[in-house]
Design an enzyme around this catalytic site. Structure first.
Site, PDB file in Angstrom:
ATOM      1  N   LYS A 195       0.848  -1.201   0.000  1.00  0.00           N
ATOM      2  CA  LYS A 195       0.000   0.000   0.000  1.00  0.00           C
ATOM      3  C   LYS A 195       0.879   1.245   0.000  1.00  0.00           C
ATOM      4  O   LYS A 195       1.678   1.449   0.902  1.00  0.00           O
ATOM      5  CB  LYS A 195      -0.908  -0.008   1.233  1.00  0.00           C
ATOM      6  CG  LYS A 195      -1.721   1.277   1.437  1.00  0.00           C
ATOM      7  CD  LYS A 195      -2.433   1.251   2.780  1.00  0.00           C
ATOM      8  CE  LYS A 195      -3.003   2.622   3.133  1.00  0.00           C
ATOM      9  NZ  LYS A 195      -3.592   2.654   4.491  1.00  0.00           N
ATOM     10  N   ASP A 203      -2.138  10.572   3.929  1.00  0.00           N
ATOM     11  CA  ASP A 203      -3.565  10.305   4.059  1.00  0.00           C
ATOM     12  C   ASP A 203      -4.214  11.374   4.930  1.00  0.00           C
ATOM     13  O   ASP A 203      -4.100  11.358   6.152  1.00  0.00           O
ATOM     14  CB  ASP A 203      -3.793   8.918   4.668  1.00  0.00           C
ATOM     15  CG  ASP A 203      -5.268   8.571   4.774  1.00  0.00           C
ATOM     16  OD1 ASP A 203      -6.074   9.238   4.093  1.00  0.00           O
ATOM     17  OD2 ASP A 203      -5.607   7.645   5.527  1.00  0.00           O
ATOM     18  N   LYS A 262      -9.393  13.386   8.683  1.00  0.00           N
ATOM     19  CA  LYS A 262      -8.884  12.971   9.975  1.00  0.00           C
ATOM     20  C   LYS A 262      -8.721  14.186  10.889  1.00  0.00           C
ATOM     21  O   LYS A 262      -8.442  15.296  10.414  1.00  0.00           O
ATOM     22  CB  LYS A 262      -7.508  12.314   9.828  1.00  0.00           C
ATOM     23  CG  LYS A 262      -7.480  10.993   9.099  1.00  0.00           C
ATOM     24  CD  LYS A 262      -6.042  10.495   8.992  1.00  0.00           C
ATOM     25  CE  LYS A 262      -5.939   9.183   8.231  1.00  0.00           C
ATOM     26  NZ  LYS A 262      -6.452   8.061   9.024  1.00  0.00           N
ATOM     27  N   ASP A 289       1.855   6.241   5.908  1.00  0.00           N
ATOM     28  CA  ASP A 289       0.817   5.400   5.331  1.00  0.00           C
ATOM     29  C   ASP A 289       1.267   4.711   4.045  1.00  0.00           C
ATOM     30  O   ASP A 289       0.504   3.954   3.451  1.00  0.00           O
ATOM     31  CB  ASP A 289      -0.452   6.219   5.082  1.00  0.00           C
ATOM     32  CG  ASP A 289      -1.720   5.396   5.224  1.00  0.00           C
ATOM     33  OD1 ASP A 289      -1.643   4.307   5.828  1.00  0.00           O
ATOM     34  OD2 ASP A 289      -2.778   5.823   4.745  1.00  0.00           O
ATOM     35  N   ASP A 344     -11.870   7.688   4.302  1.00  0.00           N
ATOM     36  CA  ASP A 344     -10.667   7.373   5.072  1.00  0.00           C
ATOM     37  C   ASP A 344     -10.401   5.871   5.113  1.00  0.00           C
ATOM     38  O   ASP A 344      -9.442   5.425   5.733  1.00  0.00           O
ATOM     39  CB  ASP A 344     -10.794   7.928   6.493  1.00  0.00           C
ATOM     40  CG  ASP A 344      -9.460   7.988   7.227  1.00  0.00           C
ATOM     41  OD1 ASP A 344      -8.410   8.013   6.541  1.00  0.00           O
ATOM     42  OD2 ASP A 344      -9.460   8.013   8.465  1.00  0.00           O
ATOM     43  N   GLU A 349      -9.484   4.232   2.471  1.00  0.00           N
ATOM     44  CA  GLU A 349      -9.028   4.288   1.078  1.00  0.00           C
ATOM     45  C   GLU A 349      -8.004   3.218   0.740  1.00  0.00           C
ATOM     46  O   GLU A 349      -7.890   2.804  -0.421  1.00  0.00           O
ATOM     47  CB  GLU A 349      -8.444   5.669   0.771  1.00  0.00           C
ATOM     48  CG  GLU A 349      -6.990   5.888   1.139  1.00  0.00           C
ATOM     49  CD  GLU A 349      -6.690   5.784   2.640  1.00  0.00           C
ATOM     50  OE1 GLU A 349      -5.546   5.432   2.979  1.00  0.00           O
ATOM     51  OE2 GLU A 349      -7.586   6.051   3.455  1.00  0.00           O
ATOM     52  N   ARG A 368      -7.846   0.029   1.378  1.00  0.00           N
ATOM     53  CA  ARG A 368      -8.420  -1.219   0.867  1.00  0.00           C
ATOM     54  C   ARG A 368      -8.918  -1.052  -0.569  1.00  0.00           C
ATOM     55  O   ARG A 368      -8.960  -2.010  -1.330  1.00  0.00           O
ATOM     56  CB  ARG A 368      -9.544  -1.678   1.800  1.00  0.00           C
ATOM     57  CG  ARG A 368     -10.745  -0.759   1.836  1.00  0.00           C
ATOM     58  CD  ARG A 368     -11.638  -1.008   3.038  1.00  0.00           C
ATOM     59  NE  ARG A 368     -10.993  -0.596   4.274  1.00  0.00           N
ATOM     60  CZ  ARG A 368     -11.530  -0.768   5.485  1.00  0.00           C
ATOM     61  NH1 ARG A 368     -12.708  -1.366   5.621  1.00  0.00           N
ATOM     62  NH2 ARG A 368     -10.896  -0.372   6.559  1.00  0.00           N
TER      63      ARG A 368
END
Length: 463
Positions: free
Chosen positions: A230, A235, A242, A253, A312, A314, A316
């Site tokens: 990933k 993010d 967030k 991330d 949030d 995102e 997956r």
């Protein structure tokens, strides 16, 4: 890879070196009873009791003939057994007074890791060399240390200096080093083939556009192994933004991508008998007028439709399209690394990557390897009963079920929807970060699950 650890492990040919005495607390009294009066006097002066963590400089026959004492309750197989000394001893050459360092060579190297891109470390930087009677292990351990350091470097780098383009450059450099095939999908081709990757990254600024990075290496006749990471380079949470506290560490991330790059480097440097397929969906989850929205229904490479219930969630989404791509070439194994859920951290804390596998034998191999190499994993279930949580009124499924229950499990179940049937797959929900320092493991970016996975791949596909 860089050669920052070159020369810090050397073959022991009897050259001059200071001794390191490593004593287990259970053996303290026996060890102390064998020492000359000057050593017992020094121990008494330091008020040492044989408790783990006790240490002292011990005098020799002459003023400059000192040695080091460490009382340690770590097993001889632990990588971290003498890591605290690798960070603190003066520049010089050392050997263990008894036995071989073995796995502790790794901790010795990693204790000398420094991230100095933005400021210089005020600790001494002179090399501390460890001698070993197992010189055949030096190259392998140094490679693993370099791979770990690569993960740390990438995760520690600020998002302003590490976006999708920089991840692409890292992968391109790796491909060049090992003679691999390299390719990138972006722009119109991304829109046509990877709609979820595009949706997540489309609000990013110019120069930070989303892309899918791919590398292939090895003999096509060998088993195909797909390694996915990933690559969310920052993010914000998107329109489901967030809070500032939750956004503070989101430079990390892309920790899954860092793991995937490092593992791919080990596979190629180790010349494993595989056809390697490295895939990194690289995006920035930003906020702008064209950001994807809660309630949007997203197309996918697989043909499913996904109702976006949380911008949030995102990671997956981009992994779903990427796993679909990996599965199209019928791999023998799919491995993905992702800093995917806070729920995994709530359940297992920062040290244990949540490990999900659709193959029990694979899971057992990984867990055993993690224990053996001091890179522990913890398996969580792919609980079929929670599949019903993905029901949507308007699409084939939602990306984030309501309620927040079993967040790490449901994230893994979402990914499983994109794994080809009968293809062994493992998903690591890894933190890629240390919240506090330990010997050989500074606060900041960290490789968690990397060494365990490498051990399994090497055992399966080494030649």
């Amino acid at each position: 890879m860089a050669d920052r650890f070159a020369g810090l492990l050397k073959a022991d040919r009897g050259q001059p070196a200071r001794l390191i005495h490593v004593v287990h607390p259970d053996a303290w009294e026996k060890w102390l009873g064998t020492q000359p009066p000057r050593v017992r006097t020094a121990v008494a002066a330091h008020r040492l009791t044989g408790k783990a963590g006790n240490r002292a400089v011990l005098p020799g026959d002459k003023a400059d003939e000192w040695s080091m004492l460490l009382v340690c309750n770590e097993a001889a197989s632990s990588p971290w057994r003498i890591a605290s000394l690798g960070d603190q001893l003066p520049e010089g050459t050392y050997r263990l007074a008894e036995g071989e360092p073995g796995a502790a060579m790794l901790g010795w190297l990693l204790a000398q890791y420094r991230f100095e891109r933005y400021r210089k470390d005020d600790k001494p930087t002179g090399p501390r060399v460890l001698l070993t009677g197992e010189p055949a292990r030096i190259e392998e351990i140094t490679r693993i240390a370099e791979a770990t350091a690569k993960v740390r470097d990438l995760v520690n780098t600020a998002a302003a200096d590490l976006g999708p383009a920089e991840l692409e450059a890292e992968a391109a450099a790796l491909a060049k080093t090992h003679g691999a095939i390299f390719g990138v999908t972006k722009g119109d081709a991304l829109a046509k083939g990877y709609p979820m990757i595009l949706a997540v990254g489309q609000a990013a600024a110019k120069g930070r556009e989303p892309r899918l990075i791919e590398l292939e290496w090895g003999n096509p006749a060998h088993p195909r192994v797909a390694i996915i990471g990933k690559g969310v380079c920052f993010d914000s949470g998107g329109l489901d933004i967030k809070p500032s506290a939750g956004m503070r560490l989101m430079k990390k991330d892309m920790g899954g991508a860092a793991h995937a790059l490092a593992l791919a480097g080990l596979v190629m440097a180790g010349r494993l008998k595989v056809r390697l397929h490295l895939l990194i969906p690289a995006v920035e989850n930003s906020i702008a007028g064209n950001a994807f929205r809660p309630g949007d229904v997203l197309a996918t490479r697989k043909g499913l439709t996904v109702e976006n219930t949380n911008t949030d969630a995102e990671g997956r989404l981009i992994l779903g399209d990427t796993i679909t791509r990996a599965g199209e070439d019928k791999p023998a194994l799919i491995i993905d690394f992702a800093t995917l859920t806070g729920a995994a951290r709530v359940a297992l804390g920062p040290d244990l990557p949540a490990t999900f596998a659709n193959d029990d034998d694979l899971a057992e191999e990984l867990l055993a390897a993690g224990t053996a190499v001091g890179d522990p994993l913890w398996r969580l279930p792919l609980w079929d009963g929670y599949d019903e949580m993905f029901a949507s009124d308007v699409a084939d499924l939602v990306n984030a079920p309501d309620g927040g229950y079993a967040g790490a499990v449901t994230a893994a179940l979402f990914l499983r929807r994109f794994v080809p049937e009968n293809t062994p797959w493992v998903h690591f929900d890894t933190f890629a970060w240390r919240t506090s320092a330990k010997p050989g493991r500074p606060k900041g970016g960290e490789a968690l699950g990397l060494r365990a996975t490498w051990a399994v791949l090497k055992a399966r596909y080494g030649g």
